[in-house]
Design a protein around this motif. Structure first.
Motif, PDB file in Angstrom:
ATOM      1  N   LYS A  60      37.216  37.792  47.830  1.00  0.00           N
ATOM      2  CA  LYS A  60      36.568  37.703  46.515  1.00  0.00           C
ATOM      3  C   LYS A  60      37.638  37.388  45.468  1.00  0.00           C
ATOM      4  O   LYS A  60      38.831  37.366  45.808  1.00  0.00           O
ATOM      5  CB  LYS A  60      35.777  38.989  46.174  1.00  0.00           C
ATOM      6  CG  LYS A  60      36.417  40.285  46.584  1.00  0.00           C
ATOM      7  CD  LYS A  60      35.412  41.436  46.544  1.00  0.00           C
ATOM      8  CE  LYS A  60      36.057  42.683  47.141  1.00  0.00           C
ATOM      9  NZ  LYS A  60      35.227  43.830  47.190  1.00  0.00           N
ATOM     10  N   ASP A  61      37.219  37.173  44.252  1.00  0.00           N
ATOM     11  CA  ASP A  61      38.170  36.770  43.212  1.00  0.00           C
ATOM     12  C   ASP A  61      39.251  37.851  43.017  1.00  0.00           C
ATOM     13  O   ASP A  61      38.960  38.954  42.550  1.00  0.00           O
ATOM     14  CB  ASP A  61      37.387  36.542  41.903  1.00  0.00           C
ATOM     15  CG  ASP A  61      38.297  36.048  40.794  1.00  0.00           C
ATOM     16  OD1 ASP A  61      39.521  36.018  40.998  1.00  0.00           O
ATOM     17  OD2 ASP A  61      37.765  35.689  39.731  1.00  0.00           O
ATOM     18  N   ILE A 120      41.491  38.223  40.870  1.00  0.00           N
ATOM     19  CA  ILE A 120      41.774  38.625  39.481  1.00  0.00           C
ATOM     20  C   ILE A 120      40.829  39.755  39.078  1.00  0.00           C
ATOM     21  O   ILE A 120      41.233  40.753  38.495  1.00  0.00           O
ATOM     22  CB  ILE A 120      41.657  37.415  38.522  1.00  0.00           C
ATOM     23  CG1 ILE A 120      42.760  36.417  38.897  1.00  0.00           C
ATOM     24  CG2 ILE A 120      41.798  37.842  37.054  1.00  0.00           C
ATOM     25  CD1 ILE A 120      42.670  35.073  38.234  1.00  0.00           C
ATOM     26  N   ASN A 121      39.560  39.620  39.463  1.00  0.00           N
ATOM     27  CA  ASN A 121      38.570  40.650  39.101  1.00  0.00           C
ATOM     28  C   ASN A 121      38.488  41.777  40.119  1.00  0.00           C
ATOM     29  O   ASN A 121      38.029  42.869  39.788  1.00  0.00           O
ATOM     30  CB  ASN A 121      37.189  40.012  38.936  1.00  0.00           C
ATOM     31  CG  ASN A 121      37.194  39.004  37.807  1.00  0.00           C
ATOM     32  OD1 ASN A 121      37.870  39.205  36.802  1.00  0.00           O
ATOM     33  ND2 ASN A 121      36.481  37.910  37.987  1.00  0.00           N
ATOM     34  N   TYR A 122      38.909  41.499  41.349  1.00  0.00           N
ATOM     35  CA  TYR A 122      38.805  42.523  42.409  1.00  0.00           C
ATOM     36  C   TYR A 122      40.166  42.739  43.075  1.00  0.00           C
ATOM     37  O   TYR A 122      40.536  42.008  43.996  1.00  0.00           O
ATOM     38  CB  TYR A 122      37.778  42.096  43.463  1.00  0.00           C
ATOM     39  CG  TYR A 122      36.388  41.878  42.918  1.00  0.00           C
ATOM     40  CD1 TYR A 122      35.481  42.927  42.819  1.00  0.00           C
ATOM     41  CD2 TYR A 122      35.990  40.607  42.501  1.00  0.00           C
ATOM     42  CE1 TYR A 122      34.209  42.720  42.312  1.00  0.00           C
ATOM     43  CE2 TYR A 122      34.728  40.387  41.987  1.00  0.00           C
ATOM     44  CZ  TYR A 122      33.835  41.444  41.896  1.00  0.00           C
ATOM     45  OH  TYR A 122      32.587  41.232  41.389  1.00  0.00           O
ATOM     46  N   PRO A 123      40.917  43.742  42.633  1.00  0.00           N
ATOM     47  CA  PRO A 123      42.250  43.970  43.200  1.00  0.00           C
ATOM     48  C   PRO A 123      42.216  44.281  44.707  1.00  0.00           C
ATOM     49  O   PRO A 123      43.231  44.123  45.387  1.00  0.00           O
ATOM     50  CB  PRO A 123      42.776  45.189  42.420  1.00  0.00           C
ATOM     51  CG  PRO A 123      41.860  45.346  41.263  1.00  0.00           C
ATOM     52  CD  PRO A 123      40.568  44.685  41.571  1.00  0.00           C
ATOM     53  N   ASP A 124      41.051  44.706  45.218  1.00  0.00           N
ATOM     54  CA  ASP A 124      40.967  45.006  46.654  1.00  0.00           C
ATOM     55  C   ASP A 124      40.619  43.762  47.491  1.00  0.00           C
ATOM     56  O   ASP A 124      40.391  43.871  48.701  1.00  0.00           O
ATOM     57  CB  ASP A 124      39.925  46.116  46.906  1.00  0.00           C
ATOM     58  CG  ASP A 124      38.517  45.699  46.485  1.00  0.00           C
ATOM     59  OD1 ASP A 124      38.395  44.852  45.563  1.00  0.00           O
ATOM     60  OD2 ASP A 124      37.548  46.202  47.084  1.00  0.00           O
ATOM     61  N   ALA A 125      40.594  42.607  46.860  1.00  0.00           N
ATOM     62  CA  ALA A 125      40.234  41.378  47.596  1.00  0.00           C
ATOM     63  C   ALA A 125      41.209  41.157  48.750  1.00  0.00           C
ATOM     64  O   ALA A 125      42.410  41.346  48.601  1.00  0.00           O
ATOM     65  CB  ALA A 125      40.264  40.182  46.641  1.00  0.00           C
ATOM     66  N   GLU A 126      40.630  40.738  49.887  1.00  0.00           N
ATOM     67  CA  GLU A 126      41.456  40.523  51.079  1.00  0.00           C
ATOM     68  C   GLU A 126      41.934  39.067  51.103  1.00  0.00           C
ATOM     69  O   GLU A 126      41.155  38.152  50.832  1.00  0.00           O
ATOM     70  CB  GLU A 126      40.595  40.813  52.324  1.00  0.00           C
ATOM     71  CG  GLU A 126      41.346  40.762  53.625  1.00  0.00           C
ATOM     72  CD  GLU A 126      40.391  40.785  54.836  1.00  0.00           C
ATOM     73  OE1 GLU A 126      40.856  40.502  55.937  1.00  0.00           O
ATOM     74  OE2 GLU A 126      39.175  41.055  54.642  1.00  0.00           O
ATOM     75  N   LYS A 158      29.899  30.014  51.087  1.00  0.00           N
ATOM     76  CA  LYS A 158      29.959  29.029  49.991  1.00  0.00           C
ATOM     77  C   LYS A 158      31.243  29.192  49.159  1.00  0.00           C
ATOM     78  O   LYS A 158      31.217  29.193  47.925  1.00  0.00           O
ATOM     79  CB  LYS A 158      28.726  29.130  49.092  1.00  0.00           C
ATOM     80  CG  LYS A 158      27.421  28.808  49.797  1.00  0.00           C
ATOM     81  CD  LYS A 158      26.323  28.571  48.769  1.00  0.00           C
ATOM     82  CE  LYS A 158      25.063  28.005  49.352  1.00  0.00           C
ATOM     83  NZ  LYS A 158      24.111  28.887  49.920  1.00  0.00           N
ATOM     84  N   ILE A 159      32.357  29.356  49.849  1.00  0.00           N
ATOM     85  CA  ILE A 159      33.637  29.505  49.152  1.00  0.00           C
ATOM     86  C   ILE A 159      33.997  28.162  48.523  1.00  0.00           C
ATOM     87  O   ILE A 159      34.028  27.135  49.186  1.00  0.00           O
ATOM     88  CB  ILE A 159      34.732  30.014  50.122  1.00  0.00           C
ATOM     89  CG1 ILE A 159      34.401  31.456  50.529  1.00  0.00           C
ATOM     90  CG2 ILE A 159      36.119  29.933  49.478  1.00  0.00           C
ATOM     91  CD1 ILE A 159      35.286  32.073  51.562  1.00  0.00           C
TER      92      ILE A 159
END
Ligand code: UDP
Length: 242
Positions: free
Chosen positions: A173-174, A176-182, A196-197
């Protein structure tokens, strides 16, 4: 002089967006960035890799922004967009040539006396000893230069498409908005298509998926990334059919 080093891909299609060339400007070309990109390309020449470059035009014109505008219909906008890629291609071509590097410019929409017509078999011959710049998109409206990169990679039998971006690669996920993004080092086409990336348009992804060509997304702003990828460092995200 050719360096003896283990390399990952022998022939690549490098996709450079017009947006990268504009830098912080609202449009146009930032000469510093143009020179930077040439230095990055120059750094990989000793590896002996065959390089085709598909150049975008979004820094000058994008057809899809004309959709709502009655004065410039989509198809006309796309035609102007394709001409924009030729303008960028010409600048890139002459800037590379000025550094005494073998380079050739081809366009799906040739301009007499300025740039030659794209020809697959000629490009396959030329790419062995020249950087081949591929401008004009695929020559049809309603497509993008990302799709062009995938199409040309298949036609020219490239081992991979290297998409130069301003991000490190693909996240769940983004970031910038989600620090837990993998962060994904490797990812399957099916996942990218299903989720739909939006790192490329779906036509481009489907082509690369169907013809099994890896797309390597990387951050061109990080100096040396291109060299590192080609010499096997674990950089960026590789999208392919795993
Ligand atoms: N374009 C087109 N057909 C193609 C490639 C590009 O009509 O095969 C047009 C389209 O309007 C697009 C513009 O050219 O918006 C610039 O290309 P692109 O947006 O792919 O450039 P980038 O985002 O890579 O700078």
């Amino acid at each position: 002089m050719k360096i003896k080093k283990k390399i990952v891909y022998n022939r690549i299609i490098l996709k450079i967006s017009g947006e990268f060339l504009q830098g912080k400007n609202l449009s146009g070309i930032d000469n510093k960035l143009l020179n930077y990109i040439i230095q990055e390309i120059k750094s990989i020449l000793p590896l002996g890799i065959e390089i085709g470059i598909v150049i975008g035009g979004g820094n000058l014109f994008r057809g899809r922004y004309c959709d709502e505008n009655n004065n410039i219909k989509r198809v006309l906008g796309d035609q102007i967009g394709m001409i924009s890629t030729i303008i960028n291609g010409l600048l890139l071509y002459h800037s590379i040539k000025n550094k005494l590097i073998n380079v050739y410019l081809m366009s799906s929409l040739p301009i007499k006396g300025i740039c030659k017509e794209y020809d697959t078999f000629k490009a396959i011959d030329l790419i062995k000893n020249n950087i081949v710049i591929l401008a004009g998109g695929i020559g049809n409206p309603l497509f993008t230069t990302d799709t062009t990169a995938c199409l040309r990679a298949i036609e020219l039998e490239a081992d991979a498409i290297l998409k130069a971006t301003k991000v490190d690669g693909v996240y769940s996920k983004d970031p910038i908005n989600y620090p837990d993004a993998e962060f994904f080092h490797k990812i399957n086409y099916d996942y990218v298509i299903k989720k739909k990336i939006k790192i490329m348009d779906s036509t481009a992804f489907l082509l690369a998926h169907d013809y099994n060509i890896p797309i390597h997304i990387f951050n061109i702003k990080k100096t040396g990334s291109l060299y590192k990828i080609l010499t096997g460092k674990n950089i960026g995200t590789i999208i392919k059919n795993y």
